[in-house]
Design a protein around this motif. Structure first.
Motif, PDB file in Angstrom:
ATOM      1  N   UNK A 110       7.800  50.287  68.716  1.00  0.00           N
ATOM      2  CA  UNK A 110       8.965  51.194  69.085  1.00  0.00           C
ATOM      3  C   UNK A 110      10.084  50.431  69.614  1.00  0.00           C
ATOM      4  N   UNK A 111      11.301  50.230  69.202  1.00  0.00           N
ATOM      5  CA  UNK A 111      12.502  49.663  69.575  1.00  0.00           C
ATOM      6  C   UNK A 111      13.551  50.588  70.007  1.00  0.00           C
ATOM      7  N   UNK A 112      14.463  50.532  70.911  1.00  0.00           N
ATOM      8  CA  UNK A 112      15.650  51.017  71.035  1.00  0.00           C
ATOM      9  C   UNK A 112      16.242  50.570  69.668  1.00  0.00           C
ATOM     10  N   UNK A 113      17.211  51.851  69.193  1.00  0.00           N
ATOM     11  CA  UNK A 113      17.980  51.389  68.223  1.00  0.00           C
ATOM     12  C   UNK A 113      19.106  50.442  68.309  1.00  0.00           C
ATOM     13  N   UNK A 114      19.509  50.470  69.594  1.00  0.00           N
ATOM     14  CA  UNK A 114      20.700  49.564  70.152  1.00  0.00           C
ATOM     15  C   UNK A 114      20.067  48.118  70.767  1.00  0.00           C
ATOM     16  N   UNK A 115      18.819  47.903  70.638  1.00  0.00           N
ATOM     17  CA  UNK A 115      18.420  46.783  71.063  1.00  0.00           C
ATOM     18  C   UNK A 115      18.870  45.252  70.284  1.00  0.00           C
ATOM     19  N   UNK A 116      19.036  44.171  70.835  1.00  0.00           N
ATOM     20  CA  UNK A 116      18.922  43.011  69.941  1.00  0.00           C
ATOM     21  C   UNK A 116      17.919  42.578  69.384  1.00  0.00           C
ATOM     22  N   UNK A 156      16.669  55.859  72.521  1.00  0.00           N
ATOM     23  CA  UNK A 156      16.417  55.763  74.074  1.00  0.00           C
ATOM     24  C   UNK A 156      15.476  54.245  74.182  1.00  0.00           C
ATOM     25  N   UNK A 157      15.629  53.932  75.685  1.00  0.00           N
ATOM     26  CA  UNK A 157      14.636  52.901  76.002  1.00  0.00           C
ATOM     27  C   UNK A 157      13.168  53.454  75.929  1.00  0.00           C
ATOM     28  N   UNK A 158      12.332  52.705  74.926  1.00  0.00           N
ATOM     29  CA  UNK A 158      11.142  53.148  74.778  1.00  0.00           C
ATOM     30  C   UNK A 158      10.165  53.040  75.873  1.00  0.00           C
ATOM     31  N   UNK A 159      10.442  53.695  77.279  1.00  0.00           N
ATOM     32  CA  UNK A 159       9.495  53.601  78.376  1.00  0.00           C
ATOM     33  C   UNK A 159       8.556  54.999  78.184  1.00  0.00           C
ATOM     34  N   UNK A 215      11.160  46.277  75.908  1.00  0.00           N
ATOM     35  CA  UNK A 215      12.132  47.216  76.905  1.00  0.00           C
ATOM     36  C   UNK A 215      13.408  46.062  76.848  1.00  0.00           C
ATOM     37  N   UNK A 216      14.366  46.392  76.000  1.00  0.00           N
ATOM     38  CA  UNK A 216      15.565  45.786  76.039  1.00  0.00           C
ATOM     39  C   UNK A 216      16.284  45.782  77.326  1.00  0.00           C
ATOM     40  N   UNK A 217      16.807  44.377  77.805  1.00  0.00           N
ATOM     41  CA  UNK A 217      17.425  44.566  78.904  1.00  0.00           C
ATOM     42  C   UNK A 217      16.541  44.326  80.251  1.00  0.00           C
ATOM     43  N   UNK A 218      15.304  44.603  80.166  1.00  0.00           N
ATOM     44  CA  UNK A 218      14.498  44.529  81.279  1.00  0.00           C
ATOM     45  C   UNK A 218      14.287  43.092  81.870  1.00  0.00           C
ATOM     46  N   UNK A 219      14.188  43.154  83.341  1.00  0.00           N
ATOM     47  CA  UNK A 219      14.081  41.869  83.952  1.00  0.00           C
ATOM     48  C   UNK A 219      12.674  41.310  84.161  1.00  0.00           C
ATOM     49  N   UNK A 220      11.636  41.982  83.495  1.00  0.00           N
ATOM     50  CA  UNK A 220      10.306  41.372  83.480  1.00  0.00           C
ATOM     51  C   UNK A 220       9.578  41.176  82.319  1.00  0.00           C
ATOM     52  N   UNK A 221       8.329  41.216  82.362  1.00  0.00           N
ATOM     53  CA  UNK A 221       7.523  40.788  81.297  1.00  0.00           C
ATOM     54  C   UNK A 221       7.452  41.890  79.918  1.00  0.00           C
TER      55      UNK A 221
END
Length: 150
Positions: free
Chosen positions: A78-84, A104-107, A18-24
Motif C-alpha cells: 500500500x502506497x499513498x497515491x501522491x508518494x514519490x 491517505x498516508x497508510x498508517x 510512509x512517504x515523508x516519514x523521518x524514520x525507518x
C-alpha cells in the motif's frame, strides 16, 4: 432486548511505506496485521429465523470483512497515491505485484478509518459497527470507536 457486542478477528500480511516519514518506516516494509471487528446489535428473537439468537452470523461478518479488507489488503503493498514511490508502485504493478494506491498516508490510524467506512457500508441496518482494533505489531495498534466518531 439487550444489546450485545460480538467480535471476529482476522489476520493479513501487508506491505507499505510512509512517504515523508523521518524514520525507518519510510522504507518499504511489511506487517502481520491483526484486525478485530466488533459489532453491536440485538439478538434475533424470531424462533423461526435460522439466525435465531444471533446478533449477526459470524460467517456473514467474515464474508463482509474478507471481501472489503482481507482479500484486498492481504499480500498487497500500500502506497499513498501522491508518494514519490509511485514509480516503484508502477514497476511492481507491471511485474504482477498487488499494489494498492490510497488517498491517505497508510498508517494504522488511517487504515483503520478506511476499514471502518468500508465495513459500515456493508452491515445490515440493524447492526452497527462498534469498534475496530488494527494491530500492526505485538505491542502497537490503532483503535476506532463509533462513540468517538458520531
Amino acid at each position: 432486548m439487550a444489546k450485545i457486542r460480538i467480535t471476529k478477528q482476522f489476520s493479513f500480511e501487508t506491505g507499505h511505506a510512509l512517504y515523508g516519514y523521518d524514520g525507518k518506516c519510510k522504507n518499504v516494509h511489511g506487517h502481520s496485521y491483526k484486525l478485530s471487528v466488533t459489532v453491536i446489535g440485538t439478538p434475533i428473537s424470531d424462533s423461526s429465523n435460522v439466525k435465531f439468537g444471533m446478533v449477526i452470523d459470524f460467517g456473514d461478518l467474515k464474508k463482509i470483512v474478507k471481501e472489503e479488507i482481507v482479500d484486498l489488503f492481504d499480500h498487497a503493498t500500500v502506497f499513498n497515491q501522491n508518494t514519490p514511490h509511485i514509480e516503484l508502485a508502477n514497476e511492481l504493478k507491471n511485474r504482477g505485484h498487488h499494489v494498492i494506491l490510497v488517498n491517505y498516508q497508510p498508517t494504522s490510524e488511517n487504515m483503520v478509518i478506511d476499514f471502518a467506512e468500508k465495513i459500515k457500508n456493508r452491515l445490515p441496518s440493524s447492526i452497527k459497527l462498534h469498534s475496530l482494533k488494527l494491530q500492526e505489531t505485538e505491542t502497537s495498534f490503532a483503535e476506532w470507536f463509533a462513540f468517538d466518531n458520531s
